[in-house]
Motif scaffolding. Structure first.
Motif, mmCIF file in Angstrom:
data_model
loop_
_atom_site.group_PDB
_atom_site.id
_atom_site.type_symbol
_atom_site.label_atom_id
_atom_site.label_comp_id
_atom_site.label_asym_id
_atom_site.label_seq_id
_atom_site.Cartn_x
_atom_site.Cartn_y
_atom_site.Cartn_z
ATOM 1 N N ASP A 96 -15.583 -42.914 11.769
ATOM 2 C CA ASP A 96 -15.618 -41.646 12.485
ATOM 3 C C ASP A 96 -15.589 -41.846 14.006
ATOM 4 O O ASP A 96 -14.899 -41.128 14.725
ATOM 5 C CB ASP A 96 -16.863 -40.858 12.075
ATOM 6 N N ARG A 97 -16.333 -42.839 14.498
ATOM 7 C CA ARG A 97 -16.425 -43.068 15.949
ATOM 8 C C ARG A 97 -15.193 -43.741 16.542
ATOM 9 O O ARG A 97 -14.777 -43.401 17.645
ATOM 10 C CB ARG A 97 -17.658 -43.921 16.274
ATOM 11 N N TYR A 98 -14.623 -44.699 15.835
ATOM 12 C CA TYR A 98 -13.591 -45.554 16.447
ATOM 13 C C TYR A 98 -12.209 -45.471 15.811
ATOM 14 O O TYR A 98 -11.238 -45.950 16.404
ATOM 15 C CB TYR A 98 -14.050 -47.014 16.428
ATOM 16 N N TYR A 99 -12.109 -44.925 14.617
ATOM 17 C CA TYR A 99 -10.830 -44.971 13.902
ATOM 18 C C TYR A 99 -10.367 -43.608 13.407
ATOM 19 O O TYR A 99 -9.540 -43.534 12.509
ATOM 20 C CB TYR A 99 -10.931 -45.939 12.720
ATOM 21 N N ARG A 100 -10.865 -42.542 13.991
ATOM 22 C CA ARG A 100 -10.461 -41.201 13.563
ATOM 23 C C ARG A 100 -8.955 -41.046 13.786
ATOM 24 O O ARG A 100 -8.443 -41.362 14.855
ATOM 25 C CB ARG A 100 -11.223 -40.153 14.366
ATOM 26 N N ASN A 101 -8.267 -40.601 12.753
ATOM 27 C CA ASN A 101 -6.811 -40.379 12.788
ATOM 28 C C ASN A 101 -5.989 -41.658 12.983
ATOM 29 O O ASN A 101 -4.832 -41.591 13.397
ATOM 30 C CB ASN A 101 -6.437 -39.356 13.870
ATOM 31 N N VAL A 102 -6.569 -42.810 12.707
ATOM 32 C CA VAL A 102 -5.825 -44.074 12.761
ATOM 33 C C VAL A 102 -5.322 -44.363 11.342
ATOM 34 O O VAL A 102 -6.115 -44.446 10.406
ATOM 35 C CB VAL A 102 -6.707 -45.232 13.274
ATOM 36 N N PRO A 103 -4.010 -44.502 11.178
ATOM 37 C CA PRO A 103 -3.465 -44.737 9.830
ATOM 38 C C PRO A 103 -3.519 -46.213 9.432
ATOM 39 O O PRO A 103 -3.722 -47.084 10.270
ATOM 40 C CB PRO A 103 -2.014 -44.278 9.981
ATOM 41 N N ASP A 104 -3.295 -46.443 8.152
ATOM 42 C CA ASP A 104 -3.086 -47.788 7.603
ATOM 43 C C ASP A 104 -4.229 -48.755 7.926
ATOM 44 O O ASP A 104 -4.023 -49.823 8.495
ATOM 45 C CB ASP A 104 -1.763 -48.382 8.099
ATOM 46 N N LEU A 105 -5.440 -48.362 7.537
ATOM 47 C CA LEU A 105 -6.600 -49.213 7.763
ATOM 48 C C LEU A 105 -7.005 -49.934 6.483
ATOM 49 O O LEU A 105 -6.825 -49.426 5.379
ATOM 50 C CB LEU A 105 -7.788 -48.375 8.257
ATOM 51 N N LEU A 106 -7.576 -51.112 6.677
ATOM 52 C CA LEU A 106 -8.117 -51.915 5.581
ATOM 53 C C LEU A 106 -9.596 -52.156 5.841
ATOM 54 O O LEU A 106 -10.033 -52.233 6.991
ATOM 55 C CB LEU A 106 -7.395 -53.259 5.499
ATOM 56 N N LEU A 107 -10.353 -52.315 4.764
ATOM 57 C CA LEU A 107 -11.755 -52.681 4.856
ATOM 58 C C LEU A 107 -11.912 -54.064 4.219
ATOM 59 O O LEU A 107 -11.681 -54.237 3.024
ATOM 60 C CB LEU A 107 -12.632 -51.661 4.132
ATOM 61 N N LEU A 108 -12.250 -55.034 5.049
ATOM 62 C CA LEU A 108 -12.470 -56.387 4.561
ATOM 63 C C LEU A 108 -13.907 -56.510 4.069
ATOM 64 O O LEU A 108 -14.840 -56.175 4.799
ATOM 65 C CB LEU A 108 -12.224 -57.413 5.667
ATOM 66 N N HIS A 109 -14.090 -56.975 2.848
ATOM 67 C CA HIS A 109 -15.415 -57.232 2.285
ATOM 68 C C HIS A 109 -15.707 -58.710 2.536
ATOM 69 O O HIS A 109 -15.012 -59.577 2.000
ATOM 70 C CB HIS A 109 -15.417 -56.960 0.783
ATOM 71 N N VAL A 110 -16.722 -58.978 3.330
ATOM 72 C CA VAL A 110 -17.022 -60.340 3.772
ATOM 73 C C VAL A 110 -18.350 -60.795 3.177
ATOM 74 O O VAL A 110 -19.365 -60.104 3.312
ATOM 75 C CB VAL A 110 -17.073 -60.417 5.318
#
Length: 99
Positions: free
Chosen positions: A45-59
């Motif tokens: 919500d704070r840094y990636y609002r309306n940013v397309p094509d995101l991935l979440l890396l599980h570390v």
């Protein structure tokens, strides 16, 4: 307990075939930002609002070659930071983020 890192598909693709991943913040701030699961929604919500094509890396922090250090954000909330590249064998899952 997993920790998580948000990255654009484009940035992630730059590290295809490499054994490590380095976020731009490693050069600009000296560390890579990560989150605990309950913090991911706020980060998006704070840094990636309306940013397309995101991935979440599980570390998996137990597999990191550079230890995750918890440090306070400006709001006082503790977030994990990694002061070095993330070795890809510590990334146990890559999830597509639907926003």
């Amino acid at each position: 307990m997993m920790i998580f890192h948000v990255v654009s598909s484009e940035d992630w693709s730059k590290f295809e075939g490499k054994s490590i991943y380095e976020a731009d913040s490693l050069q600009t701030e000296g560390f890579i930002h990560l989150s605990e699961r309950h913090q991911v929604a706020g980060v998006l919500d704070r840094y990636y609002r309306n940013v397309p094509d995101l991935l979440l890396l599980h570390v998996d922090p137990a597999r990191l070659t550079h230890e995750a250090t918890y440090e306070a954000a400006p709001n006082g909330e503790l977030f994990p930071h990694v002061y070095g590249p993330i070795n890809k064998d510590a990334i146990v899952q890559i999830e597509t983020i639907d926003q």
